[in-house]
Write a protein that holds these residues in place. Structure first.
Motif, PDB file in Angstrom:
ATOM      1  N   SER A  18      24.453  -7.358 -32.396  1.00 40.42           N
ATOM      2  CA  SER A  18      24.880  -6.201 -33.186  1.00 40.42           C
ATOM      3  C   SER A  18      26.368  -5.924 -32.983  1.00 40.42           C
ATOM      4  O   SER A  18      26.829  -5.757 -31.849  1.00 40.42           O
ATOM      5  N   PRO A  19      27.130  -5.859 -34.079  1.00 40.45           N
ATOM      6  CA  PRO A  19      28.559  -5.530 -33.940  1.00 40.45           C
ATOM      7  C   PRO A  19      28.798  -4.219 -33.190  1.00 40.45           C
ATOM      8  O   PRO A  19      29.750  -4.116 -32.421  1.00 40.45           O
ATOM      9  N   GLU A  20      27.919  -3.237 -33.378  1.00 41.37           N
ATOM     10  CA  GLU A  20      28.082  -1.959 -32.675  1.00 41.37           C
ATOM     11  C   GLU A  20      27.916  -2.142 -31.165  1.00 41.37           C
ATOM     12  O   GLU A  20      28.659  -1.554 -30.369  1.00 41.37           O
ATOM     13  N   ALA A  21      26.930  -2.951 -30.763  1.00 43.50           N
ATOM     14  CA  ALA A  21      26.723  -3.206 -29.326  1.00 43.50           C
ATOM     15  C   ALA A  21      27.913  -3.967 -28.748  1.00 43.50           C
ATOM     16  O   ALA A  21      28.344  -3.696 -27.623  1.00 43.50           O
ATOM     17  N   ILE A  22      28.456  -4.912 -29.515  1.00 47.35           N
ATOM     18  CA  ILE A  22      29.623  -5.672 -29.069  1.00 47.35           C
ATOM     19  C   ILE A  22      30.822  -4.738 -28.913  1.00 47.35           C
ATOM     20  O   ILE A  22      31.558  -4.813 -27.925  1.00 47.35           O
ATOM     21  N   ASP A  23      30.997  -3.840 -29.884  1.00 47.43           N
ATOM     22  CA  ASP A  23      32.097  -2.871 -29.808  1.00 47.43           C
ATOM     23  C   ASP A  23      31.991  -1.988 -28.567  1.00 47.43           C
ATOM     24  O   ASP A  23      33.010  -1.578 -28.002  1.00 47.43           O
ATOM     25  N   ASP A  24      30.762  -1.712 -28.130  1.00 51.16           N
ATOM     26  CA  ASP A  24      30.572  -0.892 -26.923  1.00 51.16           C
ATOM     27  C   ASP A  24      30.998  -1.625 -25.657  1.00 51.16           C
ATOM     28  O   ASP A  24      31.345  -0.990 -24.667  1.00 51.16           O
ATOM     29  N   ILE A  25      30.965  -2.954 -25.678  1.00 51.53           N
ATOM     30  CA  ILE A  25      31.288  -3.755 -24.489  1.00 51.53           C
ATOM     31  C   ILE A  25      32.742  -4.224 -24.495  1.00 51.53           C
ATOM     32  O   ILE A  25      33.453  -4.106 -23.503  1.00 51.53           O
ATOM     33  N   LEU A  26      33.173  -4.793 -25.611  1.00 53.87           N
ATOM     34  CA  LEU A  26      34.487  -5.444 -25.677  1.00 53.87           C
ATOM     35  C   LEU A  26      35.553  -4.545 -26.268  1.00 53.87           C
ATOM     36  O   LEU A  26      35.372  -4.005 -27.365  1.00 53.87           O
ATOM     37  N   SER A  27      36.675  -4.412 -25.583  1.00 57.78           N
ATOM     38  CA  SER A  27      37.814  -3.778 -26.228  1.00 57.78           C
ATOM     39  C   SER A  27      38.301  -4.791 -27.259  1.00 57.78           C
ATOM     40  O   SER A  27      38.408  -5.968 -26.971  1.00 57.78           O
ATOM     41  N   GLY A  28      38.510  -4.374 -28.456  1.00 59.76           N
ATOM     42  CA  GLY A  28      38.847  -5.309 -29.527  1.00 59.76           C
ATOM     43  C   GLY A  28      37.615  -5.715 -30.325  1.00 59.76           C
ATOM     44  O   GLY A  28      37.726  -6.333 -31.370  1.00 59.76           O
ATOM     45  N   GLY A  29      36.429  -5.391 -29.821  1.00 55.54           N
ATOM     46  CA  GLY A  29      35.178  -5.582 -30.550  1.00 55.54           C
ATOM     47  C   GLY A  29      34.912  -6.982 -31.046  1.00 55.54           C
ATOM     48  O   GLY A  29      35.216  -7.965 -30.370  1.00 55.54           O
TER      49      GLY A  29
END
Length: 185
Positions: free
Chosen positions: A25-36
């Motif tokens: 999920s892009p939203e889950a990735i955005d929660d982990i990675l700065s720069g998403g």
């Protein structure tokens, strides 16, 4: 001691992580990675099978134990995933906390193939690529319906081919394909 030596910070390894379930999920990735999602790219991973056989720890549903996805080593299988690239120390710590019911395994780069050949260089930049595998495996539990939807939506965000590959390489339990399960609900 030389002042230059004191101020030097050792170069850290470039570490990547393979997300194959809710971390699609892009939203889950955005929660982990700065720069998403700009720091993530889709790949195929040889030697792993994706099954709903990991007991959910924080997605518990009342008193019934339910399953989330797990990647299990199987030489003849393949799954698709998203490589979260170049994790910082804090991103790695956050990921480890999120994946606390799993242990990390190293995946050899030769087992990973980007969907887009232009991402080969991004893959080659990594010193270490990890995937999580479950520590609370239970073959007698069924998946959480909302979790399946989250994973399907995440897979679709990476394109139609990725979505189709996700369905084809995911099993509810050994021998029970996801596509058959989706047809019956």
């Amino acid at each position: 001691m030389n002042q230059d030596t004191v101020d030097e910070v050792p170069e850290r390894p470039v570490v990547g992580f393979l997300g194959y379930g809710s971390l699609l999920s892009p939203e889950a990735i955005d929660d982990i990675l700065s720069g998403g999602v700009e720091r993530a790219f889709p790949v195929k991973v040889q030697g792993f099978r994706r099954l709903f056989n990991q007991e959910a720890s924080w997605r518990e549903s009342m008193e019934t134990r339910q399953a989330v996805l797990n990647a299990v080593r199987y030489d003849q299988y393949e799954l698709n995933a998203v490589l979260l690239s170049d994790l910082s120390r804090s991103e790695y710590r956050e990921l480890r906390e999120r994946e606390s019911g799993y242990r990390m395994l190293e995946v050899r780069q030769r087992s990973i193939t980007p969907y887009d050949a232009s991402d080969e260089d991004r893959l080659a930049d990594h010193d270490l690529v990890l995937i999580s595998t479950g520590t609370k495996v239970n073959e007698d539990i069924r998946p959480i319906p909302d979790y399946i939807e989250l994973c399907l939506d995440g897979a679709l965000a990476w394109g139609d081919q990725f979505y189709q590959d996700f369905i084809e390489t995911t099993e509810i339990q050994e021998g029970e394909p996801l596509d058959g399960y989706l047809e019956t609900r």
